[in-house]
Motif scaffolding. Structure first.
Motif, mmCIF file in Angstrom:
data_model
loop_
_atom_site.group_PDB
_atom_site.id
_atom_site.type_symbol
_atom_site.label_atom_id
_atom_site.label_comp_id
_atom_site.label_asym_id
_atom_site.label_seq_id
_atom_site.Cartn_x
_atom_site.Cartn_y
_atom_site.Cartn_z
ATOM 1 N N ASN A 209 5.709 -76.921 -33.571
ATOM 2 C CA ASN A 209 6.709 -76.081 -32.921
ATOM 3 C C ASN A 209 7.584 -75.338 -33.919
ATOM 4 O OD1 ASN A 209 5.890 -76.841 -30.347
ATOM 5 N ND2 ASN A 209 7.320 -78.552 -30.227
ATOM 6 N N THR A 210 7.721 -75.893 -35.115
ATOM 7 C CA THR A 210 8.507 -75.244 -36.166
ATOM 8 C C THR A 210 7.734 -74.104 -36.814
ATOM 9 O OG1 THR A 210 9.732 -77.276 -36.669
ATOM 10 C CG2 THR A 210 9.672 -75.597 -38.395
ATOM 11 N N GLU A 216 0.592 -73.769 -28.368
ATOM 12 C CA GLU A 216 -0.377 -73.989 -27.298
ATOM 13 C C GLU A 216 -1.675 -73.218 -27.536
ATOM 14 O OE1 GLU A 216 1.962 -70.328 -26.097
ATOM 15 O OE2 GLU A 216 2.406 -72.272 -27.011
ATOM 16 N N ASN A 217 -1.640 -72.227 -28.429
ATOM 17 C CA ASN A 217 -2.854 -71.458 -28.750
ATOM 18 C C ASN A 217 -3.820 -72.233 -29.637
ATOM 19 O OD1 ASN A 217 -1.784 -69.346 -27.325
ATOM 20 N ND2 ASN A 217 -1.385 -68.034 -29.102
ATOM 21 N N ILE A 218 -3.341 -73.271 -30.296
ATOM 22 C CA ILE A 218 -4.180 -74.004 -31.249
ATOM 23 C C ILE A 218 -5.190 -74.848 -30.482
ATOM 24 C CG2 ILE A 218 -4.206 -75.620 -33.171
ATOM 25 C CD1 ILE A 218 -1.292 -74.867 -33.716
ATOM 26 N N ASN A 219 -6.449 -74.644 -30.760
ATOM 27 C CA ASN A 219 -7.505 -75.374 -30.064
ATOM 28 C C ASN A 219 -7.353 -76.880 -30.307
ATOM 29 O OD1 ASN A 219 -10.389 -76.661 -30.062
ATOM 30 N ND2 ASN A 219 -10.570 -74.787 -28.857
ATOM 31 N N PRO A 220 -7.525 -77.715 -29.275
ATOM 32 C CA PRO A 220 -7.366 -79.164 -29.429
ATOM 33 C C PRO A 220 -8.245 -79.772 -30.512
ATOM 34 C CG PRO A 220 -7.420 -78.587 -27.113
ATOM 35 C CD PRO A 220 -7.749 -77.322 -27.870
ATOM 36 N N LEU A 295 0.249 -67.365 -38.379
ATOM 37 C CA LEU A 295 -0.063 -66.043 -37.841
ATOM 38 C C LEU A 295 -1.405 -65.991 -37.122
ATOM 39 C CD1 LEU A 295 0.966 -63.770 -40.854
ATOM 40 C CD2 LEU A 295 2.259 -64.164 -38.771
ATOM 41 N N SER A 296 -2.399 -66.645 -37.695
ATOM 42 C CA SER A 296 -3.761 -66.484 -37.188
ATOM 43 C C SER A 296 -3.971 -67.101 -35.814
ATOM 44 C CB SER A 296 -4.772 -67.083 -38.183
ATOM 45 O OG SER A 296 -4.548 -68.473 -38.342
ATOM 46 N N THR A 297 -3.120 -68.061 -35.428
ATOM 47 C CA THR A 297 -3.212 -68.611 -34.076
ATOM 48 C C THR A 297 -2.132 -68.061 -33.160
ATOM 49 O OG1 THR A 297 -1.930 -70.553 -34.786
ATOM 50 C CG2 THR A 297 -4.343 -70.760 -34.758
ATOM 51 N N ASP A 298 -0.977 -67.710 -33.710
ATOM 52 C CA ASP A 298 0.093 -67.158 -32.879
ATOM 53 C C ASP A 298 -0.292 -65.809 -32.280
ATOM 54 O OD1 ASP A 298 1.908 -69.243 -33.069
ATOM 55 O OD2 ASP A 298 2.907 -68.413 -34.838
ATOM 56 N N GLN A 299 -0.827 -64.927 -33.122
ATOM 57 C CA GLN A 299 -1.189 -63.571 -32.681
ATOM 58 C C GLN A 299 -2.536 -63.163 -33.294
ATOM 59 O OE1 GLN A 299 0.403 -61.972 -30.399
ATOM 60 N NE2 GLN A 299 2.255 -63.227 -30.315
#
Length: 320
Positions: A209-210, A216-220, A295-299
């Motif tokens: 979260n930091t 939530e975009n990060i694949n499990p 960056l690569s998972t956020d956007q």
């Protein structure tokens, strides 16, 4: 700031000491065979997220085995990917399809962090890190190749570019750590250090979260691998040797460089971009909206477009 920096260093050293007391077998990164096996299993599951054909290759170097994931057309321009700290090459799953469309990609696991590369000597100095990467570049006969690098990998890419003799063409830095300035929001990044020292799911969630605006975009599957990297792997003191590059070192880089940071990044700020613009003679910079350090998972869509446009010269990316 000095006090915080000392705390930062102390936590890393304590984490390393805490891990070293539990070492059960001869491995630089992991404490036991069971823990290493669990991590490698999670790595393999995360690698399945790559939605392009790829091969995994191991090559011998003077410092151990280098593990490289190769993808993309054989006649494409060569592109090296350098991952962030403890992230391994599997982190590129949101980007690899876009990057491998036109480039022959070589994603390299850093041998002093969790991954499939294996260090067989003592920890490497900055000079030895340069030698190690150059041995890989020589093995694949890489000339006039591009680099896309994230966080700690961005610092390494900058280090490689400052060498008088290199074969690098374009460079993309995704929120490079300790490159243009020291960590911007030191207090917030303490969560990552505490996770390393006292790993548990709650601290892991706090860390995500930091560093991310959209965890939530990060694949499990990748999230599990990243958690085990923090839970099982020995801390890497190499971070303590990373210092921001001097004005002259940055001026020596003549390559076209694209620097991307998120508007909620805890590692970099506008000051990083201003220094990049001032001292990198051929740079472009961009702030990615609604993005943190990851960056690569956020956007991923915005980042992929900015990176591929820069690498393929489709259109200019304006400085901000």
């Amino acid at each position: 700031m000095l006090k915080l920096s000392l705390q930062f260093a102390l936590l890393f050293l304590l984490a390393g000491c805490a891990s070293s007391k539990k070492i059960k077998f001869d491995d630089y990164i992991f404490q036991t065979k069971t823990e290493k096996g669990a991590y490698i299993n999670s790595y393999d599951k995360a690698l399945k997220l790559w939605d392009v054909p790829y091969t995994e290759e191991n090559i011998q170097t003077d410092f151990g085995i280098a593990h490289i994931i190769v993808a993309g057309p054989k006649n494409g321009k060569n592109l090296v990917l350098l991952h962030g700290m403890d992230a391994s090459s599997t982190m590129w799953y949101p980007n690899i399809k876009a990057l491998a469309k036109t480039h022959r990609v070589y994603a390299i696991d850093f041998l002093m962090e969790p991954g499939k590369s294996t260090l067989t000597t003592k920890a490497l100095s900055s000079e030895e890190i340069v030698i190690w990467y150059n041995q890989i570049f020589t093995y694949y006969k890489l000339k006039n190749f591009d680099i896309v690098a994230a966080s700690r990998g961005g610092w390494t890419a900058t280090l490689l570019a400052t060498q008088k003799e290199n074969s690098i063409d374009k460079i993309v830095l995704l929120s490079p750590a300790q490159t243009f300035k020291s960590i911007d929001k030191m207090r917030k990044t303490t969560s990552a250090l505490l996770l390393k020292l006292f790993p548990n799911e709650k601290r892991f969630t706090k860390t995500l979260n930091t560093f991310a605006t959209h965890p939530e975009n990060i694949n499990p599957a990748y999230k599990r691998q990243f958690y085990l990297a923090n839970k099982y792997a020995k801390s890497n003191s190499n971070m303590l040797n990373m210092r921001p590059f001097s004005d002259d070192e940055l001026k020596s880089i003549q390559n076209p460089v694209l620097v991307l940071i998120g508007d909620h990044d805890v590692i970099n700020s506008d000051e990083s971009l201003k220094r990049a613009q001032k001292y990198l003679v051929n740079s472009k910079t961009k702030i990615i909206k609604d993005a943190g350090h990851f960056l690569s998972t956020d956007q991923p869509k915005v980042v992929n477009e900015a990176v591929t446009d820069f690498l393929n010269d489709k259109k200019p990316t304006s400085n901000l």
